[in-house]
Design a protein around this motif. Structure first.
Motif, PDB file in Angstrom:
ATOM      1  N   VAL A 132       1.184  -1.209  -0.241  1.00 44.71           N
ATOM      2  CA  VAL A 132      -0.223  -0.751   0.287  1.00 44.71           C
ATOM      3  C   VAL A 132       0.690   1.010   0.253  1.00 44.71           C
ATOM      4  CG1 VAL A 132      -1.605   1.150   1.528  1.00 44.71           C
ATOM      5  CG2 VAL A 132      -1.923  -0.707   1.095  1.00 44.71           C
ATOM      6  N   LEU A 133       1.588   1.539   0.921  1.00 46.81           N
ATOM      7  CA  LEU A 133       2.706   2.361   0.953  1.00 46.81           C
ATOM      8  C   LEU A 133       3.493   2.828  -0.732  1.00 46.81           C
ATOM      9  CD1 LEU A 133       3.860   2.481   5.133  1.00 46.81           C
ATOM     10  CD2 LEU A 133       2.229   3.656   4.270  1.00 46.81           C
ATOM     11  N   VAL A 134       3.957   1.552  -0.935  1.00 44.88           N
ATOM     12  CA  VAL A 134       4.768   1.501  -1.826  1.00 44.88           C
ATOM     13  C   VAL A 134       3.892   2.275  -2.991  1.00 44.88           C
ATOM     14  CG1 VAL A 134       6.462   0.412  -3.730  1.00 44.88           C
ATOM     15  CG2 VAL A 134       6.684   0.167  -1.815  1.00 44.88           C
ATOM     16  N   GLY A 135       2.972   1.600  -3.221  1.00 46.35           N
ATOM     17  CA  GLY A 135       1.928   1.828  -4.845  1.00 46.35           C
ATOM     18  C   GLY A 135       1.173   3.736  -4.401  1.00 46.35           C
ATOM     19  N   VAL A 136       0.889   3.898  -3.277  1.00 48.33           N
ATOM     20  CA  VAL A 136       0.959   5.638  -2.612  1.00 48.33           C
ATOM     21  C   VAL A 136       2.075   6.460  -2.973  1.00 48.33           C
ATOM     22  CG1 VAL A 136      -0.053   7.210  -1.477  1.00 48.33           C
ATOM     23  CG2 VAL A 136      -1.435   5.113  -1.852  1.00 48.33           C
ATOM     24  N   SER A 137       3.247   6.564  -2.591  1.00 46.76           N
ATOM     25  CA  SER A 137       4.710   6.472  -3.564  1.00 46.76           C
ATOM     26  C   SER A 137       4.794   6.799  -4.382  1.00 46.76           C
ATOM     27  CB  SER A 137       5.493   5.979  -2.173  1.00 46.76           C
ATOM     28  OG  SER A 137       4.878   6.249  -0.865  1.00 46.76           O
ATOM     29  N   VAL A 138       4.295   5.905  -4.596  1.00 45.64           N
ATOM     30  CA  VAL A 138       4.780   5.811  -6.219  1.00 45.64           C
ATOM     31  C   VAL A 138       3.805   6.911  -7.422  1.00 45.64           C
ATOM     32  CG1 VAL A 138       4.639   4.666  -8.408  1.00 45.64           C
ATOM     33  CG2 VAL A 138       5.631   3.947  -6.606  1.00 45.64           C
ATOM     34  N   PHE A 139       2.049   6.624  -7.017  1.00 44.72           N
ATOM     35  CA  PHE A 139       1.379   7.297  -7.046  1.00 44.72           C
ATOM     36  C   PHE A 139       1.757   9.107  -7.401  1.00 44.72           C
ATOM     37  CE2 PHE A 139      -2.850  10.024  -6.794  1.00 44.72           C
ATOM     38  CZ  PHE A 139      -3.793   9.617  -8.364  1.00 44.72           C
ATOM     39  N   CYS A 140       2.084   9.259  -5.662  1.00 44.81           N
ATOM     40  CA  CYS A 140       1.902  11.521  -5.863  1.00 44.81           C
ATOM     41  C   CYS A 140       3.571  11.001  -6.323  1.00 44.81           C
ATOM     42  CB  CYS A 140       2.532  11.015  -3.952  1.00 44.81           C
ATOM     43  SG  CYS A 140       1.074  11.033  -3.180  1.00 44.81           S
ATOM     44  N   MET A 141       4.648  10.014  -6.438  1.00 43.76           N
ATOM     45  CA  MET A 141       6.159  10.566  -6.277  1.00 43.76           C
ATOM     46  C   MET A 141       5.339  10.926  -8.304  1.00 43.76           C
ATOM     47  SD  MET A 141       8.452   7.531  -5.396  1.00 43.76           S
ATOM     48  CE  MET A 141       9.944   8.338  -6.891  1.00 43.76           C
TER      49      MET A 141
END
Length: 242
Positions: free
Chosen positions: A140-149
């Protein structure tokens, strides 16, 4: 591999321009720290603890403003070659304000997306064991981080007076999902290792180790800023990262 290249390029950017790093960040950040503690403790001492919440907010706002000032100057140095000539970089009020607002918006998006998922999805997996919950939380954290990046190009864009929408940023990074995911995992692992070292040296009261860890934390902060610069230079301006 592409994610590692992005990280290495950002690292080389910081180390190769260490003189400019000092000119852009050193004096403003010292001033920011002084103002922060002056607001937090000085005013509280004079006016009493009742005003602490108000002045704590003012202290944080002042520090974030100084940090945004430095980051905007760094983006402009790298992308526009505005080399600092003094120990106080130029202060562009509108760029700093809009940078802060864009950054706040991205942070809010991360929080709104990540918190519900972590609070709802992860607990629902407790029946499958702690390992499953941890794996899903990381995903979840990786997915949301990638989206925000993928949205984060709006930050350096504001700094160089070429504002873009989050939709445009997302479109410009359409080939970056996997590289960003690799970068998040790599960066997260290195950051976790650094945090473990920090806790170890703090527990053992090893001053030299604590100093080295402190320098490492500063370096990671600078790399994080330089990654944003690298993203814009590579995905918008087409600069090479090899």
């Amino acid at each position: 591999m592409q994610g590692w290249k992005l990280f290495k390029h950002a690292l080389r950017m910081v180390i190769g321009n260490w003189r400019e790093v000092l000119r852009i960040f050193f004096v403003p950040m010292i001033l920011g720290i002084v103002v922060f503690f002056a607001f937090l403790f000085g005013v509280t001492f004079l006016l009493g603890e009742g005003v602490l919440p108000v002045f704590a907010f003012a202290a944080i706002l002042a520090y974030v403003t100084v940090a945004s000032w430095c980051i905007v100057s760094w983006h402009r140095f790298v992308l526009l070659e505005e080399r600092p000539t003094k120990w106080l970089p130029p202060f562009d009020f509108s760029a700093v304000v809009f940078y802060f607002l864009r950054g706040f918006g991205l942070g809010l998006i991360f929080f709104v997306l990540a918190m519900p998922l972590l609070l709802v999805v992860v607990p629902s997996l407790e029946a499958f064991g702690a390992f499953a919950s941890i794996i899903v939380a990381i995903a979840v954290l990786v997915g949301v981080s990638v989206f925000c990046m993928r949205l984060s190009l709006v930050l350096p864009a504001v700094a160089v007076d070429e504002p873009m929408t989050m939709r445009e940023s997302f479109a410009a990074t359409k080939q970056a999902t996997l590289p960003f995911a690799g970068l998040v995992v790599t960066y997260g692992a290195l950051q976790a290792g650094l945090n473990m070292m920090s806790e170890y040296f703090a527990d053992t009261e090893n001053l030299l180790g604590m100093l080295a860890t402190f320098v490492g934390l500063i370096l990671f902060g600078l790399i994080n800023i330089s990654l944003l610069t690298t993203f814009y230079g590579h995905y918008v301006e087409g600069r090479a990262i090899d």
